[in-house]
Design an enzyme around this catalytic site. Sequence first.
Site, PDB file in Angstrom:
ATOM      1  N   GLN A 118      -6.658  -8.851   0.354  1.00 11.83           N
ATOM      2  CA  GLN A 118      -6.586  -8.122  -0.904  1.00 11.83           C
ATOM      3  C   GLN A 118      -5.229  -7.447  -1.058  1.00 11.83           C
ATOM      4  O   GLN A 118      -4.957  -6.851  -2.095  1.00 11.83           O
ATOM      5  CB  GLN A 118      -7.692  -7.064  -0.942  1.00 11.83           C
ATOM      6  CG  GLN A 118      -9.100  -7.643  -0.840  1.00 11.83           C
ATOM      7  CD  GLN A 118     -10.148  -6.546  -0.691  1.00 11.83           C
ATOM      8  OE1 GLN A 118     -10.631  -6.014  -1.676  1.00 11.83           O
ATOM      9  NE2 GLN A 118     -10.492  -6.212   0.543  1.00 11.83           N
ATOM     10  N   VAL A 120      -1.039  -7.062  -1.274  1.00 13.50           N
ATOM     11  CA  VAL A 120       0.019  -7.749  -2.031  1.00 13.50           C
ATOM     12  C   VAL A 120       1.376  -7.586  -1.358  1.00 13.50           C
ATOM     13  O   VAL A 120       2.412  -7.800  -1.989  1.00 13.50           O
ATOM     14  CB  VAL A 120       0.068  -7.218  -3.486  1.00 13.50           C
ATOM     15  CG1 VAL A 120      -1.197  -7.563  -4.233  1.00 13.50           C
ATOM     16  CG2 VAL A 120       0.320  -5.699  -3.524  1.00 13.50           C
ATOM     17  N   HIS A 136      -5.217 -11.026  -4.622  1.00 12.02           N
ATOM     18  CA  HIS A 136      -4.644 -10.242  -5.720  1.00 12.02           C
ATOM     19  C   HIS A 136      -3.172 -10.560  -5.977  1.00 12.02           C
ATOM     20  O   HIS A 136      -2.488  -9.812  -6.658  1.00 12.02           O
ATOM     21  CB  HIS A 136      -4.815  -8.747  -5.441  1.00 12.02           C
ATOM     22  CG  HIS A 136      -6.242  -8.333  -5.373  1.00 12.02           C
ATOM     23  ND1 HIS A 136      -6.679  -7.266  -4.608  1.00 12.02           N
ATOM     24  CD2 HIS A 136      -7.355  -8.860  -5.945  1.00 12.02           C
ATOM     25  CE1 HIS A 136      -7.997  -7.145  -4.724  1.00 12.02           C
ATOM     26  NE2 HIS A 136      -8.421  -8.094  -5.535  1.00 12.02           N
ATOM     27  N   CYS A 144       6.242 -14.782 -15.822  1.00  9.63           N
ATOM     28  CA  CYS A 144       6.463 -14.534 -17.249  1.00  9.63           C
ATOM     29  C   CYS A 144       5.160 -14.766 -17.987  1.00  9.63           C
ATOM     30  O   CYS A 144       4.538 -15.829 -17.848  1.00  9.63           O
ATOM     31  CB  CYS A 144       7.546 -15.470 -17.792  1.00  9.63           C
ATOM     32  SG  CYS A 144       7.728 -15.362 -19.594  1.00  9.63           S
ATOM     33  N   CYS A 147       5.995 -18.006 -20.800  1.00  7.71           N
ATOM     34  CA  CYS A 147       6.088 -19.415 -20.397  1.00  7.71           C
ATOM     35  C   CYS A 147       5.436 -19.709 -19.055  1.00  7.71           C
ATOM     36  O   CYS A 147       5.303 -20.868 -18.667  1.00  7.71           O
ATOM     37  CB  CYS A 147       7.551 -19.857 -20.369  1.00  7.71           C
ATOM     38  SG  CYS A 147       8.556 -19.030 -19.097  1.00  7.71           S
ATOM     39  N   GLY A 235      -9.940  -3.207   7.475  1.00  5.75           N
ATOM     40  CA  GLY A 235      -9.219  -2.208   6.702  1.00  5.75           C
ATOM     41  C   GLY A 235      -9.540  -2.194   5.225  1.00  5.75           C
ATOM     42  O   GLY A 235      -8.661  -1.930   4.415  1.00  5.75           O
ATOM     43  N   SER A 236     -10.765  -2.460   4.856  1.00  7.03           N
ATOM     44  CA  SER A 236     -11.164  -2.407   3.446  1.00  7.03           C
ATOM     45  C   SER A 236     -12.426  -1.566   3.300  1.00  7.03           C
ATOM     46  O   SER A 236     -13.391  -1.754   4.036  1.00  7.03           O
ATOM     47  CB  SER A 236     -11.433  -3.818   2.907  1.00  7.03           C
ATOM     48  OG  SER A 236     -11.895  -3.762   1.568  1.00  7.03           O
ATOM     49  N   LEU A 279      -6.856   0.242  13.212  1.00  7.29           N
ATOM     50  CA  LEU A 279      -6.837  -1.222  13.158  1.00  7.29           C
ATOM     51  C   LEU A 279      -5.906  -1.830  14.203  1.00  7.29           C
ATOM     52  O   LEU A 279      -6.250  -2.836  14.843  1.00  7.29           O
ATOM     53  CB  LEU A 279      -6.428  -1.683  11.768  1.00  7.29           C
ATOM     54  CG  LEU A 279      -7.520  -1.824  10.697  1.00  7.29           C
ATOM     55  CD1 LEU A 279      -8.476  -2.945  11.042  1.00  7.29           C
ATOM     56  CD2 LEU A 279      -8.280  -0.543  10.466  1.00  7.29           C
TER      57      LEU A 279
END
Length: 290
Positions: A118, A120, A136, A144, A147, A235-236, A279
């Site tokens: 999850q 980024v 994610h 963009c 386009c 870790g969530s 962790l």
Amino acid sequence: MSLVAGRGLGGAGAPGVPAGACPQTLAALVADGDVVVLSGAGLSTESGIPDYRGESGRRRRAEPMTYQTFVGSAAARRRYWARSHLGWRHIARAEPNAGHRAVAELQRRGLVTGIITQNVDGLHQAAGARDVIELHGSLDRVVCLGCGERTPRRLLQERLEQANPGWDARADAVGPDGDAALSEEQIAGFRIVDCRRCGGVLKPDVIFFGENVPPARVQECYALTERAATLLVLGSSLTVMSGHRFVRHAARHAIPVAIINRGPTRGDDLALVKWDAPLGAALSALVVAC
């Protein structure tokens, strides 16, 4: 380290694993292989990236950007890109920690057969992990909305620096999504840039709050979960359905769920094993045990 047993997979009231046996039970599950990892922001806190809902998350004052606000307001886009331009420097400098390296090692040994993150921040890949499904998206790409062209984030950083010579804002805090806290005065003078190809609106290639994960990506994660012998959550807090649905999916298919996290999670009642521990230390110990 605090060890807490889950209720097991046999339904409400089924016997859980004795608390002292949690590390051994988890090691046995992982040693059997075919483990799919589902990781969250808590895995990256030891790399200096705060999470959303832990202690570091509670210290953040800013609300995350929503998709609807971003596409509907030029002022909101200026605010986002000013804060993100500054925050990206922090994210780009972050290095994998012991937890990321342990996951990559378990994958190298053939015990971890899939990774869904999850996050980024790209730290799984930086640690050597392969074929990571970025649920994610990733902050190191820009898309963009006109386009659809995707470009490296470093190119946008260069363009923003050229468009804002002398802009020397500083931030006291940076969020897990690279969002840096800035004053309205600092934001007001920031200039954003558009797509070089079509002049369209540029957006980080991540899923904002209020935006849906592409259905094909979700189905890929469901299929990966179904093939797993164990789903290992790292870790969530599983607060949002985006990640929690895969824990529920595993439970419906009688696939054991194991969780390592600091504090409670929304999936604790579905877990065969719950280990409340840092962790990096926990995963390093798991590598040794396997």
